[in-house]
Design a protein around this motif. Structure first.
Motif, PDB file in Angstrom:
ATOM      1  N   ALA A  60      82.682  54.531  80.654  1.00 31.48           N
ATOM      2  CA  ALA A  60      83.324  55.302  81.730  1.00 31.48           C
ATOM      3  C   ALA A  60      83.227  56.801  81.442  1.00 31.48           C
ATOM      4  CB  ALA A  60      84.785  54.872  81.894  1.00 31.48           C
ATOM      5  N   SER A  61      83.407  57.182  80.189  1.00 25.10           N
ATOM      6  CA  SER A  61      83.308  58.595  79.810  1.00 25.10           C
ATOM      7  C   SER A  61      81.901  59.128  80.039  1.00 25.10           C
ATOM      8  CB  SER A  61      83.711  58.777  78.344  1.00 25.10           C
ATOM      9  OG  SER A  61      85.047  58.384  78.147  1.00 25.10           O
ATOM     10  N   LEU A  62      80.908  58.308  79.728  1.00 29.23           N
ATOM     11  CA  LEU A  62      79.519  58.711  79.951  1.00 29.23           C
ATOM     12  C   LEU A  62      79.225  58.836  81.442  1.00 29.23           C
ATOM     13  CD1 LEU A  62      76.721  59.389  78.820  1.00 29.23           C
ATOM     14  CD2 LEU A  62      76.228  56.924  78.845  1.00 29.23           C
ATOM     15  N   LEU A  63      79.607  57.839  82.225  1.00 29.18           N
ATOM     16  CA  LEU A  63      79.391  57.913  83.675  1.00 29.18           C
ATOM     17  C   LEU A  63      80.066  59.134  84.275  1.00 29.18           C
ATOM     18  CD1 LEU A  63      79.828  54.227  84.909  1.00 29.18           C
ATOM     19  CD2 LEU A  63      77.747  55.618  85.014  1.00 29.18           C
ATOM     20  N   CYS A  64      81.297  59.386  83.862  1.00 33.25           N
ATOM     21  CA  CYS A  64      82.057  60.526  84.373  1.00 33.25           C
ATOM     22  C   CYS A  64      81.350  61.841  84.057  1.00 33.25           C
ATOM     23  CB  CYS A  64      83.456  60.498  83.771  1.00 33.25           C
ATOM     24  SG  CYS A  64      84.535  61.814  84.331  1.00 33.25           S
ATOM     25  N   ALA A  65      80.892  62.000  82.819  1.00 36.56           N
ATOM     26  CA  ALA A  65      80.205  63.235  82.426  1.00 36.56           C
ATOM     27  C   ALA A  65      78.914  63.415  83.217  1.00 36.56           C
ATOM     28  CB  ALA A  65      79.915  63.215  80.928  1.00 36.56           C
ATOM     29  N   ILE A  66      78.150  62.347  83.383  1.00 36.62           N
ATOM     30  CA  ILE A  66      76.911  62.434  84.151  1.00 36.62           C
ATOM     31  C   ILE A  66      77.222  62.784  85.606  1.00 36.62           C
ATOM     32  CG2 ILE A  66      74.959  61.097  85.073  1.00 36.62           C
ATOM     33  CD1 ILE A  66      74.917  59.610  82.350  1.00 36.62           C
ATOM     34  N   LYS A 119      69.398  63.452  77.728  1.00 34.43           N
ATOM     35  CA  LYS A 119      68.744  64.763  77.807  1.00 34.43           C
ATOM     36  C   LYS A 119      67.233  64.604  77.617  1.00 34.43           C
ATOM     37  CE  LYS A 119      68.491  69.318  75.750  1.00 34.43           C
ATOM     38  NZ  LYS A 119      68.649  70.061  74.506  1.00 34.43           N
ATOM     39  N   ASP A 120      66.859  63.873  76.579  1.00 35.89           N
ATOM     40  CA  ASP A 120      65.430  63.700  76.284  1.00 35.89           C
ATOM     41  C   ASP A 120      64.719  62.848  77.324  1.00 35.89           C
ATOM     42  OD1 ASP A 120      65.875  65.180  73.998  1.00 35.89           O
ATOM     43  OD2 ASP A 120      65.923  63.440  72.656  1.00 35.89           O
ATOM     44  N   LYS A 121      65.364  61.807  77.805  1.00 38.41           N
ATOM     45  CA  LYS A 121      64.719  60.828  78.668  1.00 38.41           C
ATOM     46  C   LYS A 121      64.791  61.195  80.150  1.00 38.41           C
ATOM     47  CE  LYS A 121      63.172  56.920  77.436  1.00 38.41           C
ATOM     48  NZ  LYS A 121      61.840  56.716  76.894  1.00 38.41           N
ATOM     49  N   TYR A 122      65.919  61.759  80.568  1.00 39.83           N
ATOM     50  CA  TYR A 122      66.133  61.992  82.002  1.00 39.83           C
ATOM     51  C   TYR A 122      66.443  63.445  82.352  1.00 39.83           C
ATOM     52  CZ  TYR A 122      66.922  56.998  81.385  1.00 39.83           C
ATOM     53  OH  TYR A 122      66.805  55.688  81.020  1.00 39.83           O
ATOM     54  N   ASP A 123      66.398  64.332  81.363  1.00 39.30           N
ATOM     55  CA  ASP A 123      66.685  65.748  81.564  1.00 39.30           C
ATOM     56  C   ASP A 123      68.089  65.977  82.143  1.00 39.30           C
ATOM     57  OD1 ASP A 123      65.933  68.398  81.205  1.00 39.30           O
ATOM     58  OD2 ASP A 123      65.271  68.598  83.288  1.00 39.30           O
ATOM     59  N   ILE A 124      69.040  65.165  81.704  1.00 43.65           N
ATOM     60  CA  ILE A 124      70.449  65.339  82.073  1.00 43.65           C
ATOM     61  C   ILE A 124      71.135  65.994  80.886  1.00 43.65           C
ATOM     62  CG2 ILE A 124      72.612  64.211  82.737  1.00 43.65           C
ATOM     63  CD1 ILE A 124      70.871  61.862  83.797  1.00 43.65           C
ATOM     64  N   VAL A 125      71.590  67.222  81.070  1.00 39.41           N
ATOM     65  CA  VAL A 125      72.202  67.971  79.975  1.00 39.41           C
ATOM     66  C   VAL A 125      73.717  67.869  80.085  1.00 39.41           C
ATOM     67  CG1 VAL A 125      72.392  70.217  78.856  1.00 39.41           C
ATOM     68  CG2 VAL A 125      70.225  69.528  79.904  1.00 39.41           C
TER      69      VAL A 125
END
Length: 182
Positions: free
Chosen positions: A46-52, A150-156
């Motif tokens: 949930a924390s990861l989804l929220c941050a993304i 970041k490396d795979k999908y360019d999501i920082v």
């Protein structure tokens, strides 16, 4: 969805933070969250989804959290010791599967990407060993996921320095063997 999951979801829906570890830490400080337990199987993903979501805003966060909650509720506590896979790994990889609409029949690269992410997290956990610590495993899983997306999908995503704030509550703390112990 139980009371704990509803509280986790509420915290996620009411933050603009893009640091998944920071979001997880905020949730972990809530009175409903135990030191160890299966609620972490929802907290981590949930924390990861929220941050993304807070970076991209291109999916329905509430729907994604509901989907993740359904998956997380199926994971029993203590699977790290009994099954050889940590719930933090399953949670973070499940979050990515929710995000990418991956199923057991998916044939695109996301299917293999999620397996790769899981293996990277498990490798780091295996280097430290046990006993389990839901906080340490959450930090390892989320920090690995931050670098991976970041490396795979360019999501920082945000990435703050992680120092354990829960060691006094953990009688099985690894102390100096834990990378977050200070």
């Amino acid at each position: 969805m139980n009371e704990v999951y509803n509280r986790i979801k509420e915290i996620c829906l009411n933050t603009n933070d893009n640091d998944p570890v920071g979001i997880a830490r905020k949730i972990m400080h809530d009175d409903l969250i135990k030191m160890h337990g299966p609620e972490h199987h929802f907290i981590d993903g949930a924390s990861l989804l929220c941050a993304i979501y807070n970076v991209k805003k291109d999916f329905d966060l509430e729907m994604a959290l509901n989907n993740l909650a359904l998956r997380s509720e199926k994971m029993p506590g203590a699977i790290c010791g009994y099954w050889g896979i940590c719930g933090a790994v399953a949670s973070v990889s499940s979050a990515m599967s929710v995000l990418h609409h991956t199923t057991p029949l998916t044939s695109d690269d996301y299917y293999k990407d999620h397996m790769e992410l899981s293996s990277l997290i498990l490798k780091k956990m295996s280097e430290i060993g046990g006993p389990r610590c839901c906080k340490r495993h959450a930090y390892l899983a989320l920090e690995t996921a931050i670098d991976y997306v970041k490396d795979k999908y360019d999501i920082v995503l945000g990435k703050s320095k992680t120092i354990c704030e829960f060691k006094a509550n953990n009688p099985t703390c690894l102390k100096d063997k834990c990378p977050y112990f200070r």
